[in-house]
Scaffold this motif. Structure first.
Motif, short mmCIF file in Angstrom:
data_model
loop_
_atom_site.label_atom_id
_atom_site.label_comp_id
_atom_site.label_asym_id
_atom_site.label_seq_id
_atom_site.Cartn_x
_atom_site.Cartn_y
_atom_site.Cartn_z
N ASN A 18 24.93 -40.97 45.07
CA ASN A 18 24.02 -41.18 43.93
C ASN A 18 24.39 -40.30 42.74
O ASN A 18 23.51 -39.79 42.03
CB ASN A 18 22.57 -40.89 44.33
CG ASN A 18 21.90 -42.07 45.02
OD1 ASN A 18 22.54 -43.06 45.32
ND2 ASN A 18 20.61 -41.96 45.26
N THR A 19 25.68 -40.14 42.49
CA THR A 19 26.12 -39.19 41.47
C THR A 19 27.21 -39.79 40.58
O THR A 19 28.08 -40.51 41.06
CB THR A 19 26.65 -37.90 42.13
OG1 THR A 19 25.63 -37.33 42.95
CG2 THR A 19 27.04 -36.87 41.08
N VAL A 45 14.29 -44.61 37.68
CA VAL A 45 15.06 -43.68 38.49
C VAL A 45 15.08 -42.33 37.78
O VAL A 45 15.23 -42.26 36.56
CB VAL A 45 16.48 -44.21 38.74
CG1 VAL A 45 17.24 -44.42 37.44
CG2 VAL A 45 17.26 -43.27 39.66
N GLN A 46 14.90 -41.25 38.55
CA GLN A 46 14.97 -39.90 37.98
C GLN A 46 16.39 -39.39 38.03
O GLN A 46 17.06 -39.50 39.06
CB GLN A 46 14.05 -38.97 38.75
CG GLN A 46 12.57 -39.22 38.51
CD GLN A 46 11.70 -38.23 39.25
OE1 GLN A 46 11.93 -37.95 40.42
NE2 GLN A 46 10.72 -37.67 38.56
N LEU A 47 16.85 -38.83 36.91
CA LEU A 47 18.22 -38.34 36.81
C LEU A 47 18.21 -36.84 36.55
O LEU A 47 17.38 -36.33 35.80
CB LEU A 47 18.94 -39.03 35.65
CG LEU A 47 19.01 -40.55 35.70
CD1 LEU A 47 19.63 -41.09 34.42
CD2 LEU A 47 19.80 -41.01 36.91
N ALA A 88 17.75 -39.52 41.88
CA ALA A 88 16.87 -39.24 43.01
C ALA A 88 17.14 -40.26 44.12
O ALA A 88 17.48 -41.41 43.86
CB ALA A 88 15.42 -39.31 42.57
N SER A 89 17.01 -39.81 45.34
CA SER A 89 17.25 -40.69 46.48
C SER A 89 16.20 -41.80 46.54
O SER A 89 15.13 -41.69 45.93
CB SER A 89 17.22 -39.89 47.77
OG SER A 89 15.94 -39.30 47.95
#
Length: 126
Positions: free
Chosen positions: A77-78, A1-3, A24-25
């Motif tokens: 997503n936060t 997952v990209q943060l 990222a979604s």
């Protein structure tokens, strides 16, 4: 997952900042433990706070307990890190990290997180 970490800046002693770590979604963010770590040049990365997958449990370093609060909004997503009563020793680059497989006893271990954001600078001036 990209943060993606954001929200850092320059603040005076006693001030506040809120950091955000957005994934990222396309990922089921609620399956990830998320932690915040900080690092200053020449020192190892230091644990700051972590939050469980559903947000029901939070963990803090003694140095920030009572001043910082970690929370999450999985629908967005936060993960957030609210930092109050900032001190000069809080100055560092703050990184968020995520992992799907961590157990509670390992939340403070930076070496066990698989995914990292790029970091955001927090500077507290006296």
């Amino acid at each position: 997952v990209q943060l993606q970490a954001s929200g850092g800046g320059l603040v005076q002693v006693g001030g506040s900042l809120r950091l955000s770590c957005e994934a990222a979604s396309g990922h089921t963010f609620s399956t990830y433990v998320v932690g915040w770590f900080r690092q200053v040049p020449g020192k190892e990365r230091e644990f700051v706070a972590a939050i469980s997958r559903n947000g029901g449990s939070t963990y803090y370093a003694d140095s920030v307990k009572g001043r910082f609060a970690i929370s999450r909004a999985n629908a967005k997503n936060t993960v957030y890190l609210q930092m109050n009563s900032l001190k000069p020793e809080d100055t560092a680059v703050y990184h968020c990290a995520a992992d799907r497989g961590l157990i509670t006893s390992n939340y403070r271990r930076a070496d066990l997180y698989d995914y990292w954001g790029q970091g955001t600078q927090v500077t507290v001036s006296s």
